[in-house]
Design a protein around this motif. Structure first.
Motif, PDB file in Angstrom:
ATOM      1  N   GLN A 156       0.850  -1.177   0.000  1.00 18.58           N
ATOM      2  CA  GLN A 156       0.000   0.000   0.000  1.00 18.58           C
ATOM      3  C   GLN A 156       0.892   1.235   0.000  1.00 18.58           C
ATOM      4  O   GLN A 156       1.961   1.236   0.622  1.00 18.58           O
ATOM      5  CB  GLN A 156      -0.908   0.007   1.230  1.00 18.58           C
ATOM      6  N   TRP A 157       0.440   2.280  -0.699  1.00 22.76           N
ATOM      7  CA  TRP A 157       1.228   3.499  -0.842  1.00 22.76           C
ATOM      8  C   TRP A 157       0.350   4.733  -0.672  1.00 22.76           C
ATOM      9  O   TRP A 157      -0.804   4.737  -1.103  1.00 22.76           O
ATOM     10  CB  TRP A 157       1.897   3.547  -2.215  1.00 22.76           C
ATOM     11  N   LYS A 158       0.913   5.747  -0.045  1.00 28.38           N
ATOM     12  CA  LYS A 158       0.226   7.025   0.068  1.00 28.38           C
ATOM     13  C   LYS A 158       1.260   8.145  -0.003  1.00 28.38           C
ATOM     14  O   LYS A 158       2.468   7.913   0.141  1.00 28.38           O
ATOM     15  CB  LYS A 158      -0.575   7.116   1.364  1.00 28.38           C
ATOM     16  N   ASN A 159       0.769   9.345  -0.243  1.00 27.67           N
ATOM     17  CA  ASN A 159       1.634  10.541  -0.299  1.00 27.67           C
ATOM     18  C   ASN A 159       2.775  10.379  -1.293  1.00 27.67           C
ATOM     19  O   ASN A 159       3.927  10.751  -1.028  1.00 27.67           O
ATOM     20  CB  ASN A 159       2.201  10.867   1.081  1.00 27.67           C
ATOM     21  N   ILE A 160       2.465   9.821  -2.448  1.00 33.46           N
ATOM     22  CA  ILE A 160       3.476   9.622  -3.480  1.00 33.46           C
ATOM     23  C   ILE A 160       3.829  10.976  -4.118  1.00 33.46           C
ATOM     24  O   ILE A 160       2.957  11.756  -4.478  1.00 33.46           O
ATOM     25  CB  ILE A 160       2.980   8.654  -4.565  1.00 33.46           C
ATOM     26  N   LYS A 161       5.136  11.216  -4.231  1.00 35.19           N
ATOM     27  CA  LYS A 161       5.625  12.454  -4.836  1.00 35.19           C
ATOM     28  C   LYS A 161       6.780  12.164  -5.779  1.00 35.19           C
ATOM     29  O   LYS A 161       7.525  11.198  -5.585  1.00 35.19           O
ATOM     30  CB  LYS A 161       6.096  13.439  -3.764  1.00 35.19           C
ATOM     31  N   VAL A 162       6.921  13.014  -6.773  1.00 37.66           N
ATOM     32  CA  VAL A 162       8.120  13.058  -7.610  1.00 37.66           C
ATOM     33  C   VAL A 162       8.723  14.447  -7.439  1.00 37.66           C
ATOM     34  O   VAL A 162       8.009  15.458  -7.550  1.00 37.66           O
ATOM     35  CB  VAL A 162       7.804  12.787  -9.092  1.00 37.66           C
ATOM     36  N   LEU A 163      10.002  14.484  -7.135  1.00 33.96           N
ATOM     37  CA  LEU A 163      10.682  15.751  -6.872  1.00 33.96           C
ATOM     38  C   LEU A 163      11.922  15.865  -7.751  1.00 33.96           C
ATOM     39  O   LEU A 163      12.480  14.856  -8.171  1.00 33.96           O
ATOM     40  CB  LEU A 163      11.082  15.876  -5.399  1.00 33.96           C
ATOM     41  N   LYS A 164      12.331  17.096  -7.967  1.00 33.60           N
ATOM     42  CA  LYS A 164      13.506  17.342  -8.803  1.00 33.60           C
ATOM     43  C   LYS A 164      14.336  18.465  -8.189  1.00 33.60           C
ATOM     44  O   LYS A 164      13.793  19.454  -7.696  1.00 33.60           O
ATOM     45  CB  LYS A 164      13.106  17.721 -10.229  1.00 33.60           C
ATOM     46  N   LEU A 165      15.657  18.274  -8.210  1.00 33.02           N
ATOM     47  CA  LEU A 165      16.556  19.322  -7.766  1.00 33.02           C
ATOM     48  C   LEU A 165      16.687  20.363  -8.890  1.00 33.02           C
ATOM     49  O   LEU A 165      16.942  19.985 -10.042  1.00 33.02           O
ATOM     50  CB  LEU A 165      17.922  18.729  -7.433  1.00 33.02           C
ATOM     51  N   PRO A 166      16.478  21.628  -8.601  1.00 33.49           N
ATOM     52  CA  PRO A 166      16.589  22.642  -9.658  1.00 33.49           C
ATOM     53  C   PRO A 166      17.953  22.597 -10.342  1.00 33.49           C
ATOM     54  O   PRO A 166      18.975  22.367  -9.681  1.00 33.49           O
ATOM     55  CB  PRO A 166      16.408  23.968  -8.893  1.00 33.49           C
ATOM     56  N   ASP A 167      17.960  22.800 -11.637  1.00 31.22           N
ATOM     57  CA  ASP A 167      19.209  22.774 -12.400  1.00 31.22           C
ATOM     58  C   ASP A 167      20.091  23.965 -12.030  1.00 31.22           C
ATOM     59  O   ASP A 167      19.601  25.015 -11.650  1.00 31.22           O
ATOM     60  CB  ASP A 167      18.919  22.788 -13.895  1.00 31.22           C
TER      61      ASP A 167
END
Length: 219
Positions: A208-219
């Motif tokens: 089970q999964w919750k609060n899924i995020k994709v994040l990126k460090l600014p270039d």
């Protein structure tokens, strides 16, 4: 002001093995400095046994993604020769450069074993750069290294950072750096989570999964 803010970042000291060497390092909150990217239902592609409707292997209720599969299920497509799976394939954020991060809170019920619960897809000589697997309650890097001894029946936070510039993958569990390994190359990558049967799998597998995020460090 920046120095003051830096003091507010939660810090813990960790000791781990990297490339055969013992490394002692401080570990800030893994999302510090990253930008959280927008996600909608269109970014969550459900891969499930090809002969079953999504509702028989996946549900989304009260913010929780529940994914399950049986060891006797069909693969996710008629032409695939891979093992059974029910996974969320994050689409719209495939990447080939920069520093990217997956975050989610996971729950693995007792009995689920021999299964990959999260992966970074894409590599040179293998299909994946990272697999987080569960064997008899232990969270493992593939099947070669234990990350956490006992993760059954509790929610835990997963952060995976893939730094393509440094060719490095870091895994944080509940905010603590638990693994740092070289990546496996590859031209393009994306994140997946759920259940994907591996060797010695249990008959029934669930995550089970919750609060899924994709994040990126600014270039």
């Amino acid at each position: 002001m920046s120095s003051y803010l830096a003091l507010l970042v939660p810090v813990c000291w960790v000791v781990l093995q990297l490339h055969g060497h013992i490394v002692v390092a401080w570990s800030p909150d893994p999302t510090h400095g990253f930008i959280s990217l927008p996600l909608s239902n269109s970014n969550f592609h459900i891969q499930k046994p090809y002969d079953l409707p999504v509702s028989e292997r996946y549900s989304f209720i009260d913010g929780i993604h529940k994914l399950w599969v049986l060891s006797t299920d069909k693969p996710h497509s008629r032409t695939s020769h891979t093992a059974p799976r029910t996974e969320i394939r994050i689409q719209g954020y495939d990447y080939s450069s920069g520093v990217w991060q997956f975050e989610g809170h996971a729950y693995i019920p007792s009995g689920t074993s021999g299964v990959c619960i999260m992966q970074v897809f894409g590599a040179n000589r293998t299909a994946t750069t990272l697999m987080l697997r569960v064997y008899n309650g232990a969270l493992m890097y593939y099947r070669s290294q234990v990350i956490v001894d006992d993760i059954y029946d509790r929610w835990f936070r997963v952060n995976v950072i893939h730094d393509l510039r440094a060719k490095l993958v870091k895994v944080f569990i509940d905010g603590e750096l638990k693994l740092a390994v070289s990546d496996r190359g590859g031209a393009s990558h994306y994140f997946k989570c759920g259940v994907y049967a591996q060797n010695d799998s249990s008959y029934f597998m669930e995550s089970q999964w919750k609060n899924i995020k994709v994040l990126k460090l600014p270039d």
